[in-house]
Design an enzyme around this catalytic site. Structure first.
Site, short mmCIF file in Angstrom:
data_model
loop_
_atom_site.label_atom_id
_atom_site.label_comp_id
_atom_site.label_asym_id
_atom_site.label_seq_id
_atom_site.Cartn_x
_atom_site.Cartn_y
_atom_site.Cartn_z
N LYS A 1 0.84 -1.21 0.00
CA LYS A 1 0.00 0.00 0.00
C LYS A 1 0.88 1.26 0.00
CE LYS A 1 0.68 1.04 4.55
NZ LYS A 1 0.96 2.35 5.20
N GLU B 1 8.50 4.35 3.90
CA GLU B 1 8.83 2.96 3.62
C GLU B 1 8.62 2.59 2.15
OE1 GLU B 1 10.29 0.73 5.28
OE2 GLU B 1 9.94 0.96 7.43
N THR C 1 -3.69 5.48 3.29
CA THR C 1 -2.37 5.96 2.90
C THR C 1 -2.41 6.72 1.58
OG1 THR C 1 -1.53 3.94 3.94
CG2 THR C 1 0.04 5.25 2.73
#
Length: 333
Positions: free
Chosen positions: A192, A282, A249
């Site tokens: 994601k 990330e 997100t």
């Protein structure tokens, strides 16, 4: 259970340590930086990564792994995905044979293309698998710290240990579901972030709501493809760690990965973006490992491929959108 240890004093680690302490656990938050640990102790808050949140008195901070892991019955890994292996190696000789381990780090290791659970098993030994769980879901650290109602999922191979970790985190503000699909939950949590970079680029380019909705939907399809190839369930990808975390997100202003994508869409260069971010996104590292994993497994993932090219081959974000839109026409499924 009475003693908990959280490894990683970023925003998410601090928020989870706060949750456990508020549940009554004597909780130790480990920071790799002694200055950060000292500042948390003296200020009673994490002014660097989660400012303005007072931490409970039963939450302490340290840079000593020995002190953090002493008598810890539940150990939560919240270090960045690229630091999991190194941290686990240091933890191994200090980890009690009865401790439950929960990974709340989201990513895929660049070199090995292992999921976080696989890295932990590789370092800590196969015997850790029944005691290993994985926490994921739509959960901005700041909102969890604010005690806003949030739902997450904990996945594990052993039902009893998974339930123990589930109950450890669960409260009237944090609803925790359980799952036995570790692969599905991990793939959803990792990928994601990659799709969020794409969605952010759509916003940065000013391409509208239609474009973003299409990107999210097809991104979910990509996540499901890879999860199924690795043994995960499409139903898991449709749940909290897949669709839930993806929507959050890709649309939330607190998303660091979306922020990176927006800046790329506005024409900024990646090194400058990361230098000014102040936190780790990330998805930047995961984009490379996800792309490499898709190639290895023979799974078609066009959005992931374009994100990889924008990040690592300096492809223009608008050109990446054109590449996706002009692919050969096909059936939706």
């Amino acid at each position: 259970m009475s003693k908990a240890c959280v490894l990683g004093a970023g925003a998410w680690g601090t928020a989870l340590a706060k949750v456990l302490a508020e549940k009554g656990f004597d909780t130790t938050l480990w920071a790799h930086n002694d200055k950060l640990a000292s500042d948390i102790r003296s200020a009673g808050e994490n002014r660097r990564y989660l400012p303005a949140f007072h931490l409970p008195k039963n939450l302490s901070a340290t840079s000593s792994l020995e002190e953090a892991l002493d008598q810890a019955e539940i150990v939560v890994f919240v270090v960045h995905s690229h630091a999991i292996r190194e941290t686990a190696a240091k933890v191994k000789p200090l980890l009690a044979s009865s401790s439950l381990v929960c990974s709340a780090s989201k990513g895929i290791e660049n070199e090995s293309l292992m999921l976080m659970s696989q890295v932990l098993c590789d370092v800590l030994g196969k015997s850790i698998e029944p005691r290993l769980t994985y926490l994921s879901g739509p959960s901005f650290a700041k909102e969890v710290a604010m005690q806003m109602p949030t739902a997450v999922v904990v996945a594990g191979k052993d039902a009893k240990n998974t339930e123990t970790v589930q109950r450890a985190f669960a409260s009237d503000r944090l609803r925790v579901y359980s799952s036995d699909d570790v692969v599905g939950v991990e793939i959803g949590g990792a990928l994601k972030n990659v799709i969020a970079i794409a969605a952010g680029a759509i916003d940065g380019l000013g391409l509208g709501h239609n474009s973003r909705a299409g990107m999210i939907t097809r991104g979910l399809y990509e996540i499901g493809r890879l999860a199924m190839k690795l043994g995960g369930s499409p139903l898991t990808v449709a749940g909290l760690s897949g669709m839930g975390d993806l929507v959050l997100t890709c649309t939330g202003d607190l998303s660091r990965n979306r922020t990176v994508g927006m800046a790329l869409g506005q024409g900024r260069k990646l090194p400058d973006i990361l230098a000014g971010l102040g936190h780790v996104a990330e998805g930047v590292k995961t984009a490379k490992s996800a792309y490499d994993l898709s190639v290895r497994e023979g799974v078609e993932m066009p959005i992931t491929s374009e994100v990889y090219q924008v990040l690592y081959q300096d492809k223009d974000a608008r050109a990446a959108v054109v590449s996706i839109m002009t692919r050969e026409l096909r059936s939706e499924r």
